[in-house]
Structure formats: structure tokens, C-alpha cells
Scaffold this motif. Structure first.
Motif, PDB file in Angstrom:
ATOM      1  N   ALA A  81     -41.769  25.198  22.743  1.00 48.02           N
ATOM      2  CA  ALA A  81     -41.044  26.464  22.683  1.00 48.02           C
ATOM      3  C   ALA A  81     -41.409  27.188  21.390  1.00 48.02           C
ATOM      4  N   ALA A  82     -40.941  28.423  21.261  1.00 44.46           N
ATOM      5  CA  ALA A  82     -41.188  29.156  20.021  1.00 44.46           C
ATOM      6  C   ALA A  82     -40.570  28.390  18.857  1.00 44.46           C
ATOM      7  N   PRO A  83     -41.343  28.019  17.831  1.00 42.01           N
ATOM      8  CA  PRO A  83     -40.791  27.267  16.697  1.00 42.01           C
ATOM      9  C   PRO A  83     -39.687  28.050  15.997  1.00 42.01           C
ATOM     10  N   LEU A  84     -38.624  27.366  15.652  1.00 39.77           N
ATOM     11  CA  LEU A  84     -37.499  28.047  15.007  1.00 39.77           C
ATOM     12  C   LEU A  84     -37.883  28.706  13.684  1.00 39.77           C
ATOM     13  N   PRO A  85     -38.757  28.117  12.851  1.00 36.14           N
ATOM     14  CA  PRO A  85     -39.155  28.840  11.632  1.00 36.14           C
ATOM     15  C   PRO A  85     -39.806  30.194  11.932  1.00 36.14           C
ATOM     16  N   ASP A  86     -40.554  30.269  13.029  1.00 38.50           N
ATOM     17  CA  ASP A  86     -41.166  31.545  13.416  1.00 38.50           C
ATOM     18  C   ASP A  86     -40.101  32.551  13.834  1.00 38.50           C
ATOM     19  N   LEU A  87     -39.077  32.078  14.528  1.00 34.75           N
ATOM     20  CA  LEU A  87     -37.997  32.978  14.940  1.00 34.75           C
ATOM     21  C   LEU A  87     -37.192  33.450  13.734  1.00 34.75           C
ATOM     22  N   ARG A  88     -36.969  32.556  12.763  1.00 35.28           N
ATOM     23  CA  ARG A  88     -36.251  32.966  11.548  1.00 35.28           C
ATOM     24  C   ARG A  88     -37.064  34.001  10.777  1.00 35.28           C
ATOM     25  N   ALA A  89     -38.372  33.799  10.695  1.00 33.68           N
ATOM     26  CA  ALA A  89     -39.218  34.766   9.994  1.00 33.68           C
ATOM     27  C   ALA A  89     -39.202  36.119  10.709  1.00 33.68           C
ATOM     28  N   ALA A  90     -39.219  36.091  12.036  1.00 34.12           N
ATOM     29  CA  ALA A  90     -39.248  37.336  12.798  1.00 34.12           C
ATOM     30  C   ALA A  90     -37.934  38.102  12.692  1.00 34.12           C
ATOM     31  N   THR A  91     -36.821  37.364  12.597  1.00 32.82           N
ATOM     32  CA  THR A  91     -35.516  38.014  12.499  1.00 32.82           C
ATOM     33  C   THR A  91     -35.095  38.246  11.052  1.00 32.82           C
ATOM     34  N   GLU A  92     -35.904  37.746  10.096  1.00 39.12           N
ATOM     35  CA  GLU A  92     -35.617  37.894   8.669  1.00 39.12           C
ATOM     36  C   GLU A  92     -34.217  37.402   8.332  1.00 39.12           C
ATOM     37  N   THR A  93     -33.925  36.190   8.804  1.00 35.90           N
ATOM     38  CA  THR A  93     -32.619  35.605   8.580  1.00 35.90           C
ATOM     39  C   THR A  93     -32.765  34.112   8.372  1.00 35.90           C
ATOM     40  N   ASP A  94     -31.767  33.497   7.744  1.00 37.59           N
ATOM     41  CA  ASP A  94     -31.743  32.054   7.591  1.00 37.59           C
ATOM     42  C   ASP A  94     -31.010  31.383   8.739  1.00 37.59           C
ATOM     43  N   GLY A  95     -30.557  32.199   9.728  1.00 31.09           N
ATOM     44  CA  GLY A  95     -29.879  31.643  10.893  1.00 31.09           C
ATOM     45  C   GLY A  95     -30.871  30.991  11.841  1.00 31.09           C
ATOM     46  N   ILE A  96     -30.491  30.877  13.097  1.00 24.21           N
ATOM     47  CA  ILE A  96     -31.291  30.214  14.132  1.00 24.21           C
ATOM     48  C   ILE A  96     -31.632  28.793  13.669  1.00 24.21           C
ATOM     49  N   ARG A  97     -30.589  27.970  13.621  1.00 26.00           N
ATOM     50  CA  ARG A  97     -30.725  26.583  13.184  1.00 26.00           C
ATOM     51  C   ARG A  97     -30.635  25.633  14.369  1.00 26.00           C
ATOM     52  N   ALA A  98     -31.261  24.482  14.245  1.00 28.99           N
ATOM     53  CA  ALA A  98     -31.332  23.527  15.342  1.00 28.99           C
ATOM     54  C   ALA A  98     -30.029  22.751  15.493  1.00 28.99           C
ATOM     55  N   ALA A  99     -29.505  22.732  16.732  1.00 29.33           N
ATOM     56  CA  ALA A  99     -28.421  21.819  17.074  1.00 29.33           C
ATOM     57  C   ALA A  99     -28.992  20.506  17.567  1.00 29.33           C
ATOM     58  N   LEU A 100     -30.235  20.569  18.061  1.00 24.56           N
ATOM     59  CA  LEU A 100     -30.928  19.375  18.550  1.00 24.56           C
ATOM     60  C   LEU A 100     -32.417  19.572  18.330  1.00 24.56           C
ATOM     61  N   THR A 101     -33.109  18.520  17.960  1.00 23.00           N
ATOM     62  CA  THR A 101     -34.563  18.577  17.759  1.00 23.00           C
ATOM     63  C   THR A 101     -35.249  17.753  18.831  1.00 23.00           C
ATOM     64  N   TYR A 102     -36.235  18.368  19.499  1.00 22.85           N
ATOM     65  CA  TYR A 102     -37.026  17.685  20.523  1.00 22.85           C
ATOM     66  C   TYR A 102     -38.479  17.717  20.080  1.00 22.85           C
ATOM     67  N   SER A 103     -39.040  16.542  19.831  1.00 21.35           N
ATOM     68  CA  SER A 103     -40.397  16.476  19.296  1.00 21.35           C
ATOM     69  C   SER A 103     -41.443  16.189  20.358  1.00 21.35           C
ATOM     70  N   GLY A 104     -41.069  16.205  21.622  1.00 24.59           N
ATOM     71  CA  GLY A 104     -42.014  15.908  22.691  1.00 24.59           C
ATOM     72  C   GLY A 104     -42.765  17.135  23.167  1.00 24.59           C
ATOM     73  N   THR A 105     -43.572  16.942  24.214  1.00 29.02           N
ATOM     74  CA  THR A 105     -44.379  18.025  24.770  1.00 29.02           C
ATOM     75  C   THR A 105     -44.113  18.240  26.262  1.00 29.02           C
ATOM     76  N   ASP A 106     -43.054  17.638  26.790  1.00 30.77           N
ATOM     77  CA  ASP A 106     -42.724  17.757  28.213  1.00 30.77           C
ATOM     78  C   ASP A 106     -41.780  18.938  28.409  1.00 30.77           C
ATOM     79  N   ILE A 107     -42.276  20.007  29.031  1.00 27.07           N
ATOM     80  CA  ILE A 107     -41.462  21.198  29.213  1.00 27.07           C
ATOM     81  C   ILE A 107     -40.272  20.929  30.129  1.00 27.07           C
ATOM     82  N   LEU A 108     -40.435  20.041  31.132  1.00 28.81           N
ATOM     83  CA  LEU A 108     -39.321  19.739  32.026  1.00 28.81           C
ATOM     84  C   LEU A 108     -38.180  19.050  31.273  1.00 28.81           C
ATOM     85  N   CYS A 109     -38.522  18.221  30.310  1.00 29.17           N
ATOM     86  CA  CYS A 109     -37.489  17.579  29.493  1.00 29.17           C
ATOM     87  C   CYS A 109     -36.745  18.622  28.665  1.00 29.17           C
TER      88      CYS A 109
END
Length: 299
Positions: A205-233
Motif C-alpha cells: 500500500a502507499a507507505p505512511l511516511p509518503d502520505l505524511r509528507a504529502a499531507t504535510e502533517t505528523d498524523g496518519i500513524r499506524a494502528a497496525l503494521t503489516y510487513s508482508g507482500t500479500d495484498i489479499l492479507c
């Protein structure tokens, strides 16, 4: 500059330990110490402090170059091996999970039609792995995806002389559970979602640091981290209410997940082809299949 010494230096600098570097490289600790001493003697300066183990200013500067130097050496070796010993009609290709499975399958079908009997090795890997693999010569070609402003290329790891070509461009959507209060919105702006629950899944998915940079905010924080590559998961995690994610609009979604177009900031999902040298005809043919048309816009 001896690449074996450079490799040892990188291991010590990144692990912060002579013993850890020795275990990683399969050397004795004494051999690691000798490698570092030889490298420091050849450059005439200390590269590491010993207590604690950390790069000196000169070591920091060398560390900036060392990875790229080793990549270029690996690329040169791969090119030579390919010229003198690679079986004819073989291609090794890698792509990120969302770089377009349908496009890849169609391109490989076209390649087999123009070059019957070609041997193809296809791997799915993370974006930095694909870029480094192309730079080192491990892959003939790579296909990577990510988010960017409509007129900007993707931000890729600094891996040296890797060429890029735009392949596709798609809109972005916020993916959320079908019963989410925002699931029936016609569009959503990311600045309004900075306090929402998010899933950090940088490889699918779109990396959260990229979304924070695009929105110019420190928000958009992870409630859960998924380090896999399975889109269905990832989609199952979204459907279960563990958080939101930003994905390309063209992705097929299950019924228990909703997709709402992103209207602000103006971002797109971009796919690019990575390549180094295209001396082999089969690689040139695959490039033609993957980049025809050169770019497809849906926004």
C-alpha cells in the motif's frame, strides 16, 4: 579499493559491532579487525571509533559511497558473466506486488510468442530489492510501483545508473471496511483522515511516511503494521477493521471492502520499468511489451 574490505566496513558500521559483523560475514573477529585496519591504512585516516563502534566523519562519508561502489562492481561482474556464459534466450525479471500482474502476464505471453522457448525467471520482491537487483545485474528488468505527484517520477533508492520508463498511472483510493461510516462518501481528502486508524503496509500500500509528507502533517500513524507482500492479507485486515490503506483504484476488491477516491492531495499510483543495459534482444522485446502504450492515465 578492495571490495572485500568495503563489505566488511559496511557490516561493522551498520551493525555497530566487530563481532556481529564477523558473524554476519562468516569471518573471525580478528579477520574483521584486520580488514578495517587495512582499509584505514589505505585511506590514511580512521573510519571507525572503537568504543562505541561508530563511523567517524570520514567513515560516514565513505559509507555514503560504499554501497553504490559494491553495486557497480556486482553489475560489472553480472554483465561479463552474461556476455560469456549466460544461456541464450534467458531473462530474469522482478516486480513489486502491485506493479501490475495482468500487465506482466500479458507482456510475458507476447514475449513467448515472439521468442518461443525462452526461459523466464519471474520474482515478486520489494521496491528496494527490485531496484538493487537491476542495478547489480541480478535482474535484467524490474517493474516497480508507488505513489507520486502526477508529474513526478517515483522516489527510488540511490542505486546508481538505473534507467526508468513510465508504464502506467492510476488514481488512488482509500480502502476501508464496507460498513465504515465513510464508506459511502464520493471522495475523501487525506488531511481529514490524519487521526484515523491506519495500516502501515509499505510493500503493498502507499507507505505512511509518503502520505505524511504529502499531507504535510505528523498524523496518519499506524494502528497496525503489516510487513508482508500479500495484498489479499492486507485487504482482510482492512475488512476486519484494523485500519485504512491507500491503494490503486484499478485493484479488484472483495465485497466486504469499500474504496473511496482520494481527491486531496493530488497523488497518483505510478508504475515504472527499471533497467540497466539492454544488450539482449529478449530484454528489448520484454521492454516493448511492458511499455506499449508508454503510459496509461485514468485520471
Amino acid at each position: 579499493m578492495d571490495p572485500h574490505l568495503l563489505r566488511t566496513f559496511i557490516a561493522v558500521a551498520t551493525t555497530g559491532s566487530f563481532s556481529a559483523a564477523a558473524a554476519e560475514l562468516g569471518y573471525t573477529q580478528s579477520a574483521v579487525s584486520q580488514h578495517i585496519a587495512a582499509l584505514e591504512n589505505s585511506l590514511g585516516t580512521a573510519l571507525l571509533t572503537r568504543r562505541p563502534v561508530a563511523p567517524t566523519p570520514a567513515g560516514e562519508r565513505l559509507l555514503e559511497h560504499a554501497g553504490a561502489i559494491l553495486l557497480r562492481i556486482e553489475a560489472a561482474r553480472a554483465d561479463v558473466r552474461r556476455v560469456v556464459g549466460e544461456p541464450p534466450g534467458e531473462i530474469v525479471f522482478a516486480a513489486t506486488p502491485l506493479a501490475g500482474a495482468t500487465r506482466v502476464a500479458r507482456a510475458l505471453t507476447q514475449l513467448r510468442q515472439t521468442r518461443p522457448g525462452i526461459a523466464v525467471t519471474f520474482e515478486v520482491a520489494r521496491r528496494d530489492e527490485v531496484a538493487r537487483g537491476v542495478a547489480s545485474g541480478a535482474y535484467h528488468l524490474g517493474l516497480v510501483d508507488g505513489i507520486a505527484a502526477p508529474s513526478d517520477p517515483l522516489k527510488l533508492p540511490d542505486v546508481g545508473a538505473v534507467r526508468t520508463s513510465a508504464v502506467a498511472q492510476d488514481k488512488l483510493v482509500v480502502v476501508l471496511p464496507d460498513d465504515h461510516p465513510l464508506a459511502r462518501r464520493k471522495r475523501l481528502g487525506l488531511p481529514a483522515l490524519v487521526d484515523a486508524r491506519w495500516i502501515d503496509a509499505p510493500d503493498v500500500a502507499a507507505p505512511l511516511p509518503d502520505l505524511r509528507a504529502a499531507t504535510e502533517t505528523d498524523g496518519i500513524r499506524a494502528a497496525l503494521t503489516y510487513s508482508g507482500t500479500d495484498i489479499l492479507c492486507l485487504l482482510a485486515l482492512v475488512a476486519a477493521g484494523h485500519g485504512l490503506a491507500v491503494l490503486p483504484a484499478s485493484l479488484d476488491l472483495p465485497a466486504d471492502v469499500a474504496a473511496v477516491p482520494v481527491h486531496a492531495p493530488r497523488l497518483v499510483h505510478r508504475t515504472e520499468l527499471l533497467y540497466g543495459h539492454l544488450d539482449e534482444p529478449q530484454a528489448t522485446d520484454l521492454v516493448a511489451a511492458l511499455t506499449a502504450p508508454a503510459i496509461r492515465r485514468t485520471n
